[in-house]
Design an enzyme around this catalytic site. Structure first.
Site, PDB file in Angstrom:
ATOM      1  N   THR A 116      24.632 -55.513 -95.821  1.00 29.21           N
ATOM      2  CA  THR A 116      25.669 -54.768 -96.553  1.00 29.21           C
ATOM      3  C   THR A 116      26.164 -55.578 -97.756  1.00 29.21           C
ATOM      4  O   THR A 116      26.386 -55.037 -98.840  1.00 29.21           O
ATOM      5  CB  THR A 116      26.862 -54.480 -95.609  1.00 29.21           C
ATOM      6  OG1 THR A 116      26.361 -53.791 -94.475  1.00 29.21           O
ATOM      7  CG2 THR A 116      27.936 -53.655 -96.278  1.00 29.21           C
ATOM      8  N   HIS A 128      23.780 -55.314-100.579  1.00 26.68           N
ATOM      9  CA  HIS A 128      23.956 -54.053-101.328  1.00 26.68           C
ATOM     10  C   HIS A 128      25.123 -54.192-102.303  1.00 26.68           C
ATOM     11  O   HIS A 128      25.051 -53.743-103.448  1.00 26.68           O
ATOM     12  CB  HIS A 128      24.238 -52.884-100.378  1.00 26.68           C
ATOM     13  CG  HIS A 128      23.073 -52.489 -99.534  1.00 26.68           C
ATOM     14  ND1 HIS A 128      21.943 -51.919-100.063  1.00 26.68           N
ATOM     15  CD2 HIS A 128      22.855 -52.584 -98.198  1.00 26.68           C
ATOM     16  CE1 HIS A 128      21.075 -51.678 -99.091  1.00 26.68           C
ATOM     17  NE2 HIS A 128      21.607 -52.082 -97.955  1.00 26.68           N
TER      18      HIS A 128
END
Ligand code: NAD
Ligand code: ZN
Length: 341
Positions: A40, A43
């Protein structure tokens, strides 16, 4: 305090001096010791389409950590100054039906530490006390920092009974290789792990895979022949988010098998539903960790000898965050630990 901040709507993070977050009556303040980088965070670092529509700017990111409690809100009970903790990164509402029934992991109003509210890539973190998990002495600060992704692995790996069963894990990312260690530890027979990254497949072997296959060169059918398997896998743990990996999993599962889906696909996936229907497969989606059952289970597994240390392949001081993100983004890594002391 020092913190890694998504300061601008663009690629990268900045190491800045920011105000320490305010402490509410039900919160604890944690002096962060170690953090690890999650997919995450990559990203968010790259500022891809998902990050652009999800992450408010400016924002302190990060949600995998361990630390020590240095301040306690007025209404908090059960914690003392100096307690070593890690924490559940999903903050749930506490008043929806699932929360009230004790099924917090199914809360429809979940917000994420380091995603929707300030995170742990900082010297200090404030979280609701209920989200803090007190660490047993047997779990050291390195392992404590990876309890969030280990919890994903435990939650997925224990979704179906794997004792004496053959398990297929697609995706040898950090969570996939930890899942291999877990299913092996709790008594699976054959544990086959697939990926397209040889570095990670080697890690899967080190952590307990019976066979680790590069699906660009080898087929799951060959692996089954090599292991003397004639009927297919009993349990599949999908940890890649890749469409072809999921289709191959459904094809090679045995009748009556169970599939736990953790990997997040980047787009819609078409599957052969005949595999699901005629084989009577059970498919279960997995999000996060069970609160807080997974935390207690993983602490017990670690205390009874589960060894996932090999998944931590790099350790760097937080000041070298740019290098840490580069290495993680390059895929030649398991977990990368950043030291905040
Ligand atoms: P990761 O991205 O590091 O690992 C995914 C792995 O899948 C990579 O090593 C990649 O090379 C591999 N892969 C790509 N194509 C493949 C193929 N055809 N066959 C087999 N493997 C293939 O991710 P991670 O941190 O280990 O997490 C695993 C997955 O779980 C990711 O999709 C992540 O987004 C997701 N995730 C979900 C939750 C949840 O709550 N559901 C939580 C954390 C992570
Ligand atoms: Zn809720």
């Amino acid at each position: 305090m020092k913190a890694l901040v998504k300061q601008r709507a663009a690629r990268g993070l900045e190491l800045l001096d920011v105000a320490s977050p305010a402490l509410g009556p039900n919160d604890v303040r944690v002096r962060v010791r170690n953090t690890t980088i999650c997919g995450t965070d990559i990203h968010i670092y790259k500022w891809d389409a998902w990050a652009q529509k999800t992450i408010p700017v400016p924002m302190v990111v990060g949600h995998e950590y361990c630390g020590e409690i240095i301040e306690i809100g007025a209404e908090v009970t059960g914690f003392s100054l100096g307690d070593r903790v890690s924490g559940e990164g999903h903050i749930t509402c506490g008043h929806c039906r699932n929360c009230r029934a004790g099924r917090r992991h199914l809360c429809r109003n979940t917000i994420g530490v380091g995603v929707n509210r300030p995170g742990c890539f900082a010297e200090e973190l404030v979280i609701p006390a209920v989200n803090a998990f007190k660490l047993p002495a047997a779990i050291d600060d390195d392992i404590a920092a990876i309890l969030d992704p280990l919890g994903n692995a435990v939650h997925t790996a224990l979704a179906f009974d794997v004792v004496g069963e053959d398990v297929l894990i697609t995706g040898a990312g950090p969570i996939g290789v930890m899942a291999a260690a877990i299913v092996r530890f709790v008594g699976a027979r054959h544990v086959v792990v697939t990926d397209v990254n040889d570095f990670r497949l080697e890690l899967a072997r080190k952590m307990g895979a019976t066979l680790a296959l590069n699906v660009q060169r080898e087929s799951i059918d060959d692996a089954m022949r090599q292991l003397g398997m004639t009927e297919g896998f009993d349990v599949g743990l999908e940890m890649s988010g890749n469409a072809e990996a999921l289709r191959e999993m459904l094809r090679t599962l045995h009748h009556g098998g169970g599939v736990a889906l953790l990997g997040i696909p980047s787009e819609d996936i078409a599957i052969d539903w005949n595999q699901v229907i005629f084989k009577g497969l059970t498919i279960k989606g997995i999000y996060g960790r069970q609160m807080f059952e997974t935390w207690y289970k993983m602490a017990s597994l670690l205390q009874s000898g589960l060894d996932v240390r090999a998944v931590i392949t790099h350790k760097l001081p937080y000041t070298e965050f740019a290098q840490a993100f580069d290495i993680m983004g390059g895929g030649q890594a398991g977990k990368i630990l950043m030291d905040w002391r």
